[in-house]
Design a protein around this motif. Sequence first.
Motif, PDB file in Angstrom:
ATOM      1  N   ASP A   7       1.120  -0.859  -0.310  1.00  0.00           N
ATOM      2  CA  ASP A   7      -0.314  -0.039  -0.642  1.00  0.00           C
ATOM      3  C   ASP A   7       0.739   1.619  -0.193  1.00  0.00           C
ATOM      4  N   HIS A   8       0.916   2.330  -0.831  1.00  0.00           N
ATOM      5  CA  HIS A   8       2.042   3.195  -1.364  1.00  0.00           C
ATOM      6  C   HIS A   8       1.979   3.942  -0.152  1.00  0.00           C
ATOM      7  N   VAL A   9       0.202   4.627   0.383  1.00  0.00           N
ATOM      8  CA  VAL A   9       0.478   5.484   1.579  1.00  0.00           C
ATOM      9  C   VAL A   9       1.026   4.851   2.549  1.00  0.00           C
TER      10      VAL A   9
ATOM     11  N   ALA B 276       2.837   2.963   3.309  1.00  0.00           N
ATOM     12  CA  ALA B 276       4.353   2.884   2.791  1.00  0.00           C
ATOM     13  C   ALA B 276       5.605   4.210   2.568  1.00  0.00           C
ATOM     14  N   HIS B 277       4.624   5.126   3.076  1.00  0.00           N
ATOM     15  CA  HIS B 277       5.384   6.402   3.055  1.00  0.00           C
ATOM     16  C   HIS B 277       6.435   6.851   4.603  1.00  0.00           C
ATOM     17  N   PRO B 278       5.442   6.450   5.499  1.00  0.00           N
ATOM     18  CA  PRO B 278       5.978   7.039   6.345  1.00  0.00           C
ATOM     19  C   PRO B 278       7.543   6.096   6.785  1.00  0.00           C
TER      20      PRO B 278
ATOM     21  N   SER C 290       0.093  13.883   0.953  1.00  0.00           N
ATOM     22  CA  SER C 290       0.777  14.376  -0.065  1.00  0.00           C
ATOM     23  C   SER C 290      -0.082  15.101  -1.272  1.00  0.00           C
ATOM     24  N   GLY C 291      -0.065  14.365  -2.353  1.00  0.00           N
ATOM     25  CA  GLY C 291      -0.330  15.113  -3.142  1.00  0.00           C
ATOM     26  C   GLY C 291      -1.630  14.297  -3.236  1.00  0.00           C
ATOM     27  N   GLY C 292      -1.527  13.123  -2.946  1.00  0.00           N
ATOM     28  CA  GLY C 292      -2.653  12.568  -2.693  1.00  0.00           C
ATOM     29  C   GLY C 292      -3.909  12.068  -1.568  1.00  0.00           C
TER      30      GLY C 292
ATOM     31  N   VAL D 175      -3.544  18.055   1.045  1.00  0.00           N
ATOM     32  CA  VAL D 175      -3.042  19.160   1.670  1.00  0.00           C
ATOM     33  C   VAL D 175      -1.744  19.957  -0.369  1.00  0.00           C
ATOM     34  N   GLY D 176      -1.201  18.721  -0.262  1.00  0.00           N
ATOM     35  CA  GLY D 176      -0.097  18.235  -1.883  1.00  0.00           C
ATOM     36  C   GLY D 176      -1.120  19.746  -2.732  1.00  0.00           C
ATOM     37  N   GLU D 177      -2.105  18.470  -3.438  1.00  0.00           N
ATOM     38  CA  GLU D 177      -3.245  19.036  -3.610  1.00  0.00           C
ATOM     39  C   GLU D 177      -3.599  19.943  -3.756  1.00  0.00           C
TER      40      GLU D 177
ATOM     41  N   PHE E 185      -1.717  22.775  -2.483  1.00  0.00           N
ATOM     42  CA  PHE E 185      -0.395  23.404  -2.910  1.00  0.00           C
ATOM     43  C   PHE E 185      -0.651  23.750  -3.848  1.00  0.00           C
ATOM     44  N   ASP E 186      -1.173  22.576  -4.983  1.00  0.00           N
ATOM     45  CA  ASP E 186      -0.957  22.800  -6.541  1.00  0.00           C
ATOM     46  C   ASP E 186      -1.587  23.745  -7.351  1.00  0.00           C
ATOM     47  N   LYS E 187      -2.850  23.838  -6.716  1.00  0.00           N
ATOM     48  CA  LYS E 187      -4.419  23.933  -7.461  1.00  0.00           C
ATOM     49  C   LYS E 187      -4.451  26.028  -6.854  1.00  0.00           C
TER      50      LYS E 187
ATOM     51  N   GLY F 292       2.973  22.985  -7.358  1.00  0.00           N
ATOM     52  CA  GLY F 292       3.362  24.484  -6.576  1.00  0.00           C
ATOM     53  C   GLY F 292       3.781  23.804  -4.567  1.00  0.00           C
ATOM     54  N   GLY F 293       4.087  22.872  -4.019  1.00  0.00           N
ATOM     55  CA  GLY F 293       4.379  22.511  -2.990  1.00  0.00           C
ATOM     56  C   GLY F 293       6.319  23.340  -3.517  1.00  0.00           C
ATOM     57  N   PRO F 294       6.801  23.609  -4.275  1.00  0.00           N
ATOM     58  CA  PRO F 294       8.286  24.048  -3.687  1.00  0.00           C
ATOM     59  C   PRO F 294       8.165  25.250  -4.586  1.00  0.00           C
TER      60      PRO F 294
ATOM     61  N   GLY G 137       5.337  12.142   2.947  1.00  0.00           N
ATOM     62  CA  GLY G 137       5.046  12.196   1.733  1.00  0.00           C
ATOM     63  C   GLY G 137       5.395  13.746   0.891  1.00  0.00           C
ATOM     64  N   GLY G 138       5.009  14.096  -0.382  1.00  0.00           N
ATOM     65  CA  GLY G 138       5.628  14.885  -0.278  1.00  0.00           C
ATOM     66  C   GLY G 138       6.192  16.685  -0.224  1.00  0.00           C
ATOM     67  N   VAL G 139       4.965  16.259   0.793  1.00  0.00           N
ATOM     68  CA  VAL G 139       4.964  18.024   1.379  1.00  0.00           C
ATOM     69  C   VAL G 139       5.668  17.788   3.163  1.00  0.00           C
TER      70      VAL G 139
ATOM     71  N   ALA H  19       8.622  17.895   3.066  1.00  0.00           N
ATOM     72  CA  ALA H  19       9.944  17.883   2.167  1.00  0.00           C
ATOM     73  C   ALA H  19       9.695  19.955   2.586  1.00  0.00           C
ATOM     74  N   ASN H  20       8.393  20.425   2.493  1.00  0.00           N
ATOM     75  CA  ASN H  20       7.893  21.534   3.329  1.00  0.00           C
ATOM     76  C   ASN H  20       8.716  22.037   4.836  1.00  0.00           C
ATOM     77  N   GLN H  21       9.678  23.003   4.058  1.00  0.00           N
ATOM     78  CA  GLN H  21      10.904  23.805   5.519  1.00  0.00           C
ATOM     79  C   GLN H  21       9.620  24.375   6.339  1.00  0.00           C
TER      80      GLN H  21
ATOM     81  N   THR I 154       9.562  12.714  -1.582  1.00  0.00           N
ATOM     82  CA  THR I 154       8.117  11.949  -2.666  1.00  0.00           C
ATOM     83  C   THR I 154       8.683  10.947  -2.312  1.00  0.00           C
ATOM     84  N   ASP I 155       8.164  10.241  -3.611  1.00  0.00           N
ATOM     85  CA  ASP I 155       7.868   9.141  -4.059  1.00  0.00           C
ATOM     86  C   ASP I 155       8.651   8.183  -4.419  1.00  0.00           C
ATOM     87  N   ASN I 156       9.269   6.819  -4.080  1.00  0.00           N
ATOM     88  CA  ASN I 156      10.602   6.715  -4.391  1.00  0.00           C
ATOM     89  C   ASN I 156      10.318   4.848  -4.221  1.00  0.00           C
TER      90      ASN I 156
HETATM   91  O1  KG4 Z   1       3.702  11.701  -2.238  1.00  0.00           O
HETATM   92  P1  KG4 Z   1       4.243  12.663  -3.245  1.00  0.00           P
HETATM   93  O2  KG4 Z   1       5.317  13.113  -4.061  1.00  0.00           O
HETATM   94  O3  KG4 Z   1       3.146  12.440  -4.465  1.00  0.00           O
HETATM   95  C1  KG4 Z   1       1.774  11.520  -3.966  1.00  0.00           C
HETATM   96  O4  KG4 Z   1       1.860  10.359  -3.441  1.00  0.00           O
HETATM   97  O5  KG4 Z   1       1.117  12.570  -4.272  1.00  0.00           O
HETATM   98  O6  KG4 Z   1       3.540  13.887  -2.776  1.00  0.00           O
HETATM   99  C2  KG4 Z   1       3.426  14.681  -4.030  1.00  0.00           C
HETATM  100  C3  KG4 Z   1       3.306  16.349  -2.991  1.00  0.00           C
HETATM  101  C4  KG4 Z   1       2.437  17.223  -4.972  1.00  0.00           C
HETATM  102  O7  KG4 Z   1       1.390  17.898  -4.321  1.00  0.00           O
HETATM  103  C5  KG4 Z   1       4.208  18.168  -4.119  1.00  0.00           C
HETATM  104  O8  KG4 Z   1       2.900  19.715  -4.558  1.00  0.00           O
HETATM  105  C6  KG4 Z   1       4.172  18.643  -2.688  1.00  0.00           C
HETATM  106  O9  KG4 Z   1       4.239  16.986  -2.965  1.00  0.00           O
HETATM  107  N1  KG4 Z   1       5.113  18.819  -2.492  1.00  0.00           N
HETATM  108  C7  KG4 Z   1       5.416  20.199  -1.676  1.00  0.00           C
HETATM  109  C8  KG4 Z   1       7.107  19.746  -1.639  1.00  0.00           C
HETATM  110  N2  KG4 Z   1       7.573  19.521  -2.212  1.00  0.00           N
HETATM  111  C9  KG4 Z   1       6.826  18.815  -2.521  1.00  0.00           C
HETATM  112  N3  KG4 Z   1       4.134  20.768  -0.974  1.00  0.00           N
HETATM  113  C10 KG4 Z   1       5.306  21.940  -0.622  1.00  0.00           C
HETATM  114  N4  KG4 Z   1       6.312  22.161   0.193  1.00  0.00           N
HETATM  115  C11 KG4 Z   1       6.799  21.702  -1.063  1.00  0.00           C
HETATM  116  N5  KG4 Z   1       8.757  22.085  -1.047  1.00  0.00           N
END
Ligand code: KG4
Length: 353
Positions: free
Chosen positions: A110-112, A114-116, A146-148, A172-174, A176-178, A189-191, A290-292, A294-296, A319-321
Amino acid sequence: MLILGIETSCDETAAAVVQDGSILLSNAIASSMDLHKAFGGVVPEIAARSHIEVINPIIKQALDEAKTGWDDIDAIAVTQGPGLGGSLLIGVLTARTYAITKHKPLYAVDHVMAHPFATFINETNLAGYSLPASQPKFPMLALIVSGGHTQLVLFRSPFDYSVVGKTQDDAVGEAFDKVAKMLGLPYPGGPSISNSATQGDPHRYVLPDSRMPSPYDFSFSGLKTAVLRVLQAESGQGHDFPSFRLPEALSKSQVHDMAASFQFTAVQTLVSKTLRALIEFQPASIVVAGGVSANQELRSELENQLPLQPIYTDLSLCTDNGAMIAVLGGYMHKAGMEQADPYMLDIRPNLPM
Ligand code: KG4
Ligand code: ZN
């Protein structure tokens, strides 16, 4: 124990070899992100086609970088879901084929969930990784952002967990992207929001904090709509002004200030709910994944406000790996959990955690 992890749920084609659940031997990733930029988001068909082209070279790269070969691999772990159907299919079919032809046990991950587990990697010879000093302890509270997905999960062990709270609408990542799209900032959008926010005033725009029936649930769609309304008003327009025309109507300082204000509000929501869960559940460790993660700004606010030092990992493992898939697959292998049937394993695009 060497596990090959394969991940193709979205736009990253990734494979990694992890030894004994904690040592990263390789982490190969190809992203089709650049191909999606022109469309402002991931295009499923383009993602699936890119996976087909690079999956075999990426797996070869993962084995080569790990200085290993198929003979030494103990098991294959692959993302079964959730994710984009076409993308998942390429990873699962490839993993099934190798499991059959190389005679390896196969695990569906399960991807989600697995993230932690990316934070369990605390050793590598690969250059440039900044890893946690030690592995998280159970019970472990995980903030998965993450984005999802946006959820708080309490793990009592790798396979005994409860979802404490989750988003009722957008991840929350979604958001940021929107919001980045409304501000004319590039995808993802996150970075780009966090870059723009460094030049902005986080208190210029006061945005609403979501109120949910459960203190641990999240909602980000109201925040996103609030951003839209403020931007329409700031550009002297009404509620029917289309969001795609906002970037041309906004000044640089309005963009920076909204990026900072949105990020501030989103981060405060994540931190306050995590703090509350920490007080209630008293975990031995807290991980942010998860991707978010990475947010400092999120990292520094968690550090400021939580009584327990949060554990997060290198940006390339946020992020995904494939490594996070290999770690969880390794736990499944070690625990003697049921193997997937390499002739039958199907994808689960809507897999709930
Ligand atoms: O975990 P991930 O790579 O893919 C999913 O499983 O969704 O997360 C991607 C998400 C995207 O919405 C991207 O905008 C967000 O992570 N993201 C960030 C940052 N780097 C990536 N959000 C906020 N700040 C960041 N630095
Ligand atoms: Zn992910």
